[in-house]
Design a protein around this motif. Structure first.
Motif, mmCIF file in Angstrom:
data_model
loop_
_atom_site.group_PDB
_atom_site.id
_atom_site.type_symbol
_atom_site.label_atom_id
_atom_site.label_comp_id
_atom_site.label_asym_id
_atom_site.label_seq_id
_atom_site.Cartn_x
_atom_site.Cartn_y
_atom_site.Cartn_z
ATOM 1 N N LEU A 1 0.808 -1.219 0.000
ATOM 2 C CA LEU A 1 0.000 0.000 0.000
ATOM 3 C C LEU A 1 0.841 1.269 0.000
ATOM 4 N N CYS A 2 2.153 1.113 0.090
ATOM 5 C CA CYS A 2 3.032 2.273 0.138
ATOM 6 C C CYS A 2 2.839 3.133 -1.121
ATOM 7 N N GLY A 3 2.382 4.356 -0.943
ATOM 8 C CA GLY A 3 2.164 5.254 -2.069
ATOM 9 C C GLY A 3 0.886 4.976 -2.848
ATOM 10 N N PHE A 4 0.135 3.958 -2.425
ATOM 11 C CA PHE A 4 -1.079 3.575 -3.141
ATOM 12 C C PHE A 4 -2.097 4.715 -3.140
ATOM 13 N N GLY A 5 -2.601 5.057 -4.322
ATOM 14 C CA GLY A 5 -3.652 6.082 -4.410
ATOM 15 C C GLY A 5 -3.121 7.489 -4.572
ATOM 16 N N GLY A 6 -1.998 7.789 -3.956
ATOM 17 C CA GLY A 6 -1.435 9.135 -4.100
ATOM 18 C C GLY A 6 -2.181 10.169 -3.280
ATOM 19 N N ASP B 1 -6.837 4.084 -8.124
ATOM 20 C CA ASP B 1 -5.913 2.962 -8.178
ATOM 21 C C ASP B 1 -6.640 1.674 -7.777
ATOM 22 N N VAL B 2 -6.143 0.563 -8.293
ATOM 23 C CA VAL B 2 -6.683 -0.759 -7.948
ATOM 24 C C VAL B 2 -5.514 -1.717 -7.794
ATOM 25 N N LEU B 3 -5.576 -2.539 -6.778
ATOM 26 C CA LEU B 3 -4.541 -3.550 -6.560
ATOM 27 C C LEU B 3 -5.213 -4.886 -6.254
ATOM 28 N N THR C 1 -8.571 -0.550 -3.143
ATOM 29 C CA THR C 1 -9.130 0.429 -4.075
ATOM 30 C C THR C 1 -8.917 1.812 -3.487
ATOM 31 N N ALA C 2 -8.598 2.766 -4.338
ATOM 32 C CA ALA C 2 -8.452 4.157 -3.901
ATOM 33 C C ALA C 2 -9.398 5.009 -4.717
ATOM 34 N N SER C 3 -10.092 5.905 -4.028
ATOM 35 C CA SER C 3 -11.034 6.781 -4.719
ATOM 36 C C SER C 3 -11.113 8.100 -3.973
ATOM 37 N N ARG C 4 -11.744 9.094 -4.603
ATOM 38 C CA ARG C 4 -11.928 10.347 -3.892
ATOM 39 C C ARG C 4 -12.967 10.181 -2.787
#
Lengths: 81, 145, 145, 81
Positions: free
Chosen positions: C16-21, C73-75, C94-97
């Motif tokens: 998850l390091c840096g995931f999504g920003g 982002d998706v992992l 998952t990363a989202s706003r």
């Protein structure tokens, strides 16, 4: 009792908490009493739909009785998370 | 169950170490991150809270979740103070035997934390500072439960 | 987007390091863990897969999620081989706003991974070995989407 | 074409993959052809509702045409996640 203010309510009234001696029976009566003090209180309490209240750290309604509460807090809708 | 209110950062991995144990098959986490605003000029996010009430409000929300779903563990961490874009604000984690319970409980926790935990966010931008307004859709989200 | 099929363990925090920003406010993760069975006699879980198909099937599921929700982002990581109780089997992130997109997309990924990704689980117990049967409710869960 | 077997289908038939020369037009015809070979195939294919099939690594139906597929795989319903 202690009256606490948070977020923009705190900023508008200009202090985070104060000691208030009151005979108000309900939150609404306390609000009326504070609003009549000074303009900054009146401004802060102008729109109660934009405010929330907690009695002794529990969310309450504006028509709730104050009873022998130790602490009443006013704040805008919460934005946690 | 663990509920923590703190100013310092948290580390997702350490917090989850041993979380749930060996009998839970599903772990869901939600992490809230300070994101830049639409104008792209966010300098910081100040998070104010009601110290006397925060812990008990969060604990009640976590207890409600544990009463409602079959959970092996629940974790809630919420920060306060000054944060900057990219900082983690808060996290919840749920462990359950099945994914449905873990997902639903995590969503329930988030919906209640948004609107029923005594935190207030203020955006500090190059243009000034503004309290974040509660969103109608966050209040409406509680109707699901 | 990142999709990984591997035999070795994974570390949630490093992944998850840096995931999504910095522009994503919400990160949801699901981690699947090998749990003991109802009889409490699980020794190991063997996970077989279809090497030629696994990567493409997972990538398609992740792409479908990215098409359907607004995701930063998706992992997806899924292990195969022999695992023991307490081992992590797989994870999605998952990363989202906004949290709603992140939660829904993670649930979608899990529902499809359960029934449409070519993995098969076999429980090794003190009494023998049995293939885990697909559950009707996992197939039914796809009707949501 | 290569025919692949996974999980209990692989165990029942006794091998993970084999080369098959066939004129079968559909998956169903291929199944019928394999089932007629030996009892272990017949046993594996006895209940098609318990099986899934992929043609060239894409899920397909049993009535799907095989065409010039390079690879057909048979397996039980998947249990990922």
């Amino acid at each position: 009792m202690d009256v606490l203010y948070f977020a923009w309510v705190r900023e508008r009234i200009g202090l985070p908490r104060e000691r208030v001696e009151t005979n108000a029976a309900t939150v609404a009566e306390l609000v009326a009493e504070l609003s009549s003090r000074e303009e900054r209180y009146e401004a802060a309490f102008a729109d109660l739909s934009a405010l929330r209240v907690a009695i002794d750290q529990e969310l309450a309604d504006f028509d709730a009785p104050i009873g022998d509460a130790r602490e009443v807090a006013f704040f805008p809708p919460m934005t946690g998370g | 169950m663990r509920v923590v209110v703190q100013e310092t950062p948290f580390d997702l991995a350490s917090e989850l170490c041993g979380f749930g144990g060996e009998s839970m098959g599903a772990i869901v986490t939600f992490t809230g991150v300070v994101r830049d605003n639409a104008q792209g000029n966010l300098i910081a996010m100040d998070i104010e809270h009601y110290p006397g009430m925060t812990q008990s409000a969060l604990t009640r929300i976590a207890t409600d979740a544990a009463d409602r779903w079959s959970l092996g563990d629940v974790l809630v961490i919420h920060r306060h103070g000054r944060l900057t874009p990219g900082d983690q604000i808060m996290m919840v984690a749920t462990a359950s035997r099945h994914r449905k319970d873990a997902f639903e409980a995590a969503e329930f926790l988030m919906d209640y934390l948004k609107s029923r935990a005594p935190f207030w966010k203020k955006e500090i931008t190059r243009g000034g500072a503004d309290w974040v307004a509660a969103r109608d859709e966050d209040e409406a989200a509680l109707d699901r439960w």
